[in-house]
Design an enzyme around this catalytic site. Structure first.
Site, PDB file in Angstrom:
ATOM      1  CG  ASN A   1      59.472  53.026  49.384  1.00 50.23           C
ATOM      2  OD1 ASN A   1      58.935  52.609  48.372  1.00 50.23           O
ATOM      3  ND2 ASN A   1      59.535  52.316  50.509  1.00 50.23           N
TER       4      ASN A   1
ATOM      5  CD  GLU B   1      66.492  47.817  48.973  1.00 46.94           C
ATOM      6  OE1 GLU B   1      66.001  48.598  48.139  1.00 46.94           O
ATOM      7  OE2 GLU B   1      66.545  46.572  48.793  1.00 46.94           O
TER       8      GLU B   1
ATOM      9  CG  HIS C   1      67.775  50.790  44.442  1.00 46.27           C
ATOM     10  ND1 HIS C   1      67.957  50.573  43.101  1.00 46.27           N
ATOM     11  CD2 HIS C   1      67.387  49.590  44.962  1.00 46.27           C
ATOM     12  CE1 HIS C   1      67.702  49.288  42.830  1.00 46.27           C
ATOM     13  NE2 HIS C   1      67.363  48.676  43.941  1.00 46.27           N
TER      14      HIS C   1
HETATM   15 ZN   LIG Z   1      66.919  46.624  44.262  1.00 44.34          ZN
END
Ligand SMILES: [Zn+2]
Length: 856
Positions: free
Chosen positions: A264, A297, A300
């Site tokens: 997120n 993460e 990303h």
């Molecule tokens: Zn991933």
């Protein structure tokens, strides 16, 4: 009424259309309460110029109680159905308008852990892939991107959402995320948390506050995750030129989580097992995974968030690329050779297995029923392999140029695989039309090799075979980069690594001007995700194990030799050959080699790997015989090394305080492999001593595993439980180890008895996986001829399915290999899958999985 779960409908890539409207701003207000949370959403909408005018507005929404709905401040009458809300065009103004809705939800009752839910009193969210529709009515699809402003009101000291904090007071906070994002990247956390914080300055001088939020008491186990985050941020600046783009970056650790972690925007949410670590509570493998997942993460933020996917068929666009990037990062931080071997081990264990069974699907599938079922090794790991091949074909400079173009051209967009391929074509001038088959065709190609030698010319003849997979009976030839080196009979390299580009079904490549027939080292670095088929003598493998300059192929030679011998031992009960033992001993005793590499060389092929190998060679694998042969092989190795094991064990001790660095971890890995062999000779004496004296979890778990393997683990298990009963992450190991190492005939009964243990909190995904997942990973135990393993796993999947279909469905892939085995076992698995499918109110997730596994 029709029950959607009994008639799952496929979503098709071919049906894609842009959304009817554009959203320029999202304002959300949460008033949190366990049973009655209110969510107000204010969406600034206008018709999408890419679509016809006058379209209805269809919003996704599941399990929401609609309180009010207003268009431009005027209440409208709207009745939701089971999957959303339609506002007919007649109710909507012609141009831009504002839609305001208010809904009520009950996070406390949310056991599926998708959307807004509670974990031990803390509110948190998981929206990928389609969880946001359980929070509010919204076009829950990745190509609808908008800036979000979020107000949270709750009786909790810490209130977090995406973006930058713009205001807070007693019981409220407001967050603003300026970067347009799809709803799946939305996140919210509220609870009693404490932060482990650190400052970071980006390359261009922006100050960023970094925080890892955990429960009070856990803050002393965050240092390694923070260190990993800082190294990841620096690496992405240096290697990809990508800087972080907000004032704050938050990570939150949660105990109840379906996945590993979630990227997120500005607020990553992590399964606590991938954040919390100290020498005493985490193994070297845990530290390595934390480093890799924190990096993944974080990466990303650019590959996934700034550039996202147009639709879920493009999932590999963000996952394949981000896995590839985290693999590069780990290689840079640790060892490229060791990382490559570990990645290939995982690829073969999970992705090749998937590709050879009923769940095979393309890296970019063209249909799905439940997208949650496609977070697979094919999307992630094969997706990364495809990028590795692209990089090999266009070279370092071409790859760097293509990636720069990708970020320039698509920043702020929801992109496709076509866009991705186009940047490589435009940056390098290559035609990649044929290469695209790697994205659209499932299955693992098999590469057959034979060779000729005459007059100083050595010729390699390759034939590629692309086996049929469900729904794809016929396939075309792939572009396969084959990295090859040639060695002289004396062990010197005469041709350095050269990448041959295979584009046809059959193709030959000649090497001229050689003085002697060379020994080929083919598919160096595992340059393509294929199965290499070549008749190699044991002596040639032993030669490559001794002399190959390519570390992957050096390891692969030993691996191939071990598999060949093990296959013979399974089928005709033979003994391991002296050649293999000698070749392996030379590697194990070679102090010039990296201990981590030596530990990998010592690791025998897994039972499941052997079952797959035997099946591909035309045998029906017998799990008990594989299990027994593998044990005999380990015993033979232990006896051959008996004179050296105690000294090796002592020499490999890492002096001083524990450090999780790669060098120390490599020594411990080899030391634990040595201890495993030693335990076969001393009945576990040395392991018992280490189990009592270990000051770190790597050795504590290593010693316990050795003891369990020789049936002497009872006292150590009891000590372990008494010591760690209040630490959930550590107790997961206690459950998983004893089940994973239980003898085949006892594994199901032991698992069943542990399901009555008060610590078996089965609603927690980590704990469920450490018990039921551990049984399905115990190959001979799960496939025991009694059928008890199959029955127990099916029983528990059915018990979990109504509460948490996502985790249950994913774990059902334990059954995907059933067609490998004998008629009795096949019949039993088929009966379990049919029983699952016949269960009333089965989830859409599980229905799709069972149907696919049963389809011919
Ligand atoms: Zn991933």
């Amino acid at each position: 009424m029709t029950d959607a779960s009994t008639a799952p409908k496929a979503v098709l890539l071919a049906d894609y259309q842009p959304f009817s409207h554009v959203i320029s701003q999202v304002d959300l207000a949460f008033h949190l309460s366990p049973r009655a949370t209110r969510v107000k959403a204010r969406l600034a909408l206008s018709p999408n110029p890419q679509r016809a005018s006058g379209l209805d507005l269809r919003l996704d929404g599941e399990g929401l109680t609609l309180i009010s709905c207003m268009v431009n401040g005027v209440a409208v009458h709207a009745t939701p159905d089971a999957s959303g809300l339609t506002l007919p065009a007649a109710l909507l103004p012609d141009g831009a308008f504002v839609l305001e809705t208010e809904v009520e939800i009950a996070p406390e009752a949310n056991t599926a852990l998708e959307g807004l839910y509670m974990s031990k009193g803390m509110y948190c969210t998981q929206c990928e892939a389609e969880g946001f529709r359980k929070i509010t009515f919204y076009p829950d699809r990745p190509d609808v991107m908008a800036p979000f402003r979020v107000r949270i009101e709750a009786e909790a000291p810490v209130l977090l959402s995406n973006g930058n904090l713009v205001g807070k007071g007693e019981g409220w906070a407001e967050w603003h995320d300026p970067w347009p994002k799809p709803a799946y990247l939305f996140a919210l956390v509220a609870g009693d948390l404490v932060a482990h914080s650190a400052p970071f300055k980006t390359a261009s001088g922006r100050d960023v506050a970094l925080n890892i939020w955990v429960r009070p008491g856990d803050e002393d186990r965050c240092a390694y995750a923070m260190d990993s985050l800082i190294r990841s941020m620096r690496w992405d600046e240096q290697v990809y030129g990508r800087e972080y783009d907000l004032d704050i970056f938050n990570i939150v650790a949660v105990d109840d989580f379906n996945m590993g972690a979630m990227e997120n925007k500005g607020l990553n949410i992590f399964n606590s097992k991938y954040v919390l670590a100290s020498a005493k509570t985490a193994t070297d493998d845990d530290f390595g995974r934390i480093e890799a997942i924190i990096a993944h993460e974080y990466f990303h933020n650019w590959t996934g968030n700034r550039i996202t996917c147009r639709d879920w068929f493009q999932l590999c666009l963000k996952e394949g690329l981000t896995v590839f990037r985290d693999q590069q990062f780990t290689g840079d931080m640790r060892s490229h050779a060791v990382k490559r071997i570990e990645d290939v081990l995982m690829l073969r264990a999970r992705q090749f297995r998937e590709d050879q069974g009923p769940l095979a699907h393309a890296v970019r599938p063209d249909a799905y029923v439940e997208i949650n079922n496609f977070y697979t090794a094919t999307i992630y790991e094969k997706g990364a392999e495809v990028i590795g091949m692209l990089k090999r074909l266009v070279g370092e400079a071409g790859y760097a140029k293509a990636l720069d173009l990708y970020f320039d051209r698509h920043d702020g967009q929801a992109a496709t695989i076509e866009d991705w391929i186009a940047v490589f074509e435009d940056a390098t001038g290559r035609d990649l039309a044929q290469f695209k088959r790697w994205y659209s065709e499932a299955g693992t190609p098999r590469l057959h090799v034979h060779e000729d030698w005459a007059d100083g010319t050595y010729t390699l003849h390759f034939t590629q075979e692309n086996p049929a997979t469900p729904g794809q009976p016929v396939k075309g030839a792939k572009v396969i980069p084959i990295a090859v080196g040639l060695l002289n009979p004396n062990g010197d390299e005469v041709v350095e690594t050269t990448v041959l580009e295979m584009t046809e079904g059959r193709q030959s490549f000649a090497f001229t001007g050689l003085s002697a027939r060379p020994v080929p080292s083919i598919l160096r670095g595992f340059s393509a995700p294929v199965v290499l088929e070549r008749n190699v003598s044991a002596s040639e493998r032993a030669f490559l194990l001794a002399h190959d300059t390519d570390p992957f192929n050096k390891w692969e030679a030993g691996r191939g030799l071990a598999k060949e011998i093990l296959a013979q031992m399974v089928t005709d009960g033979g003994k391991p050959s002296a050649d293999w033992l000698e070749a392996l001993v030379r590697v194990v005793m070679d102090d010039r080699l990296d201990p981590a590499f030596r530990a990998l060389a010592l690791r025998l092929p897994s039972d499941d790997d052997m079952a797959q190998t035997l099946f591909l060679s035309g045998y029906v694998p017998d799990p008990d015989r594989i299990y027994a042969a593998r044990r005999r092989m380990g015993d033979a190795l232990a006896h051959r090394l008996s004179a050296d094991l105690p000294r090796l064990f002592n020499d490999l001790d890492v002096p001083g305080p524990y450090s999780p660095d790669a060098v120390a971890a490599g020594r411990r890995a080899l030391r634990m492999a040595v201890l495993d062999l030693l335990s076969r000779l001393d009945g576990g004496k040395a392991a018992e001593a280490l189990s009592q004296s270990a000051d770190n979890m790597t050795e504590e778990v290593g010693a316990l595993s050795c003891l369990l393997s020789v049936g002497a683990g009872d006292a150590a298990l009891a000590r372990f439980k008494a010591r760690w009963s209040d630490n959930g992450n550590v107790m997961d190991k206690w459950f998983a180890l004893q089940i994973g190492l239980a003898p085949p005939a006892k594994a199901a009964a032991l698992t069943e008895s542990l399901t009555s243990d008060p610590g078996f909190a089965w609603r927690n995904p980590n704990r469920f996986r450490s018990v039921i997942g551990a049984l399905s990973a115990n190959h001979a135990g799960f496939h025991n001829a009694s059928g008890a393993g199959y029955r127990l796993v099916a029983d528990w999947l059915l018990k979990l399915d109504p509460l948490n279909p996502q985790t249950a469905a994913r774990m059902s892939s334990a059954f995907e290999t059933w067609r490998r085995y004998d008629a009795d076992r096949k019949g039993m698995v088929q009966a379990e899958l049919q029983r699952i499918l016949a269960t009333p109110n089965l989830s859409r997730d599980m229905t799709e999985m069972a149907q696919r596994m049963l389809t011919d």
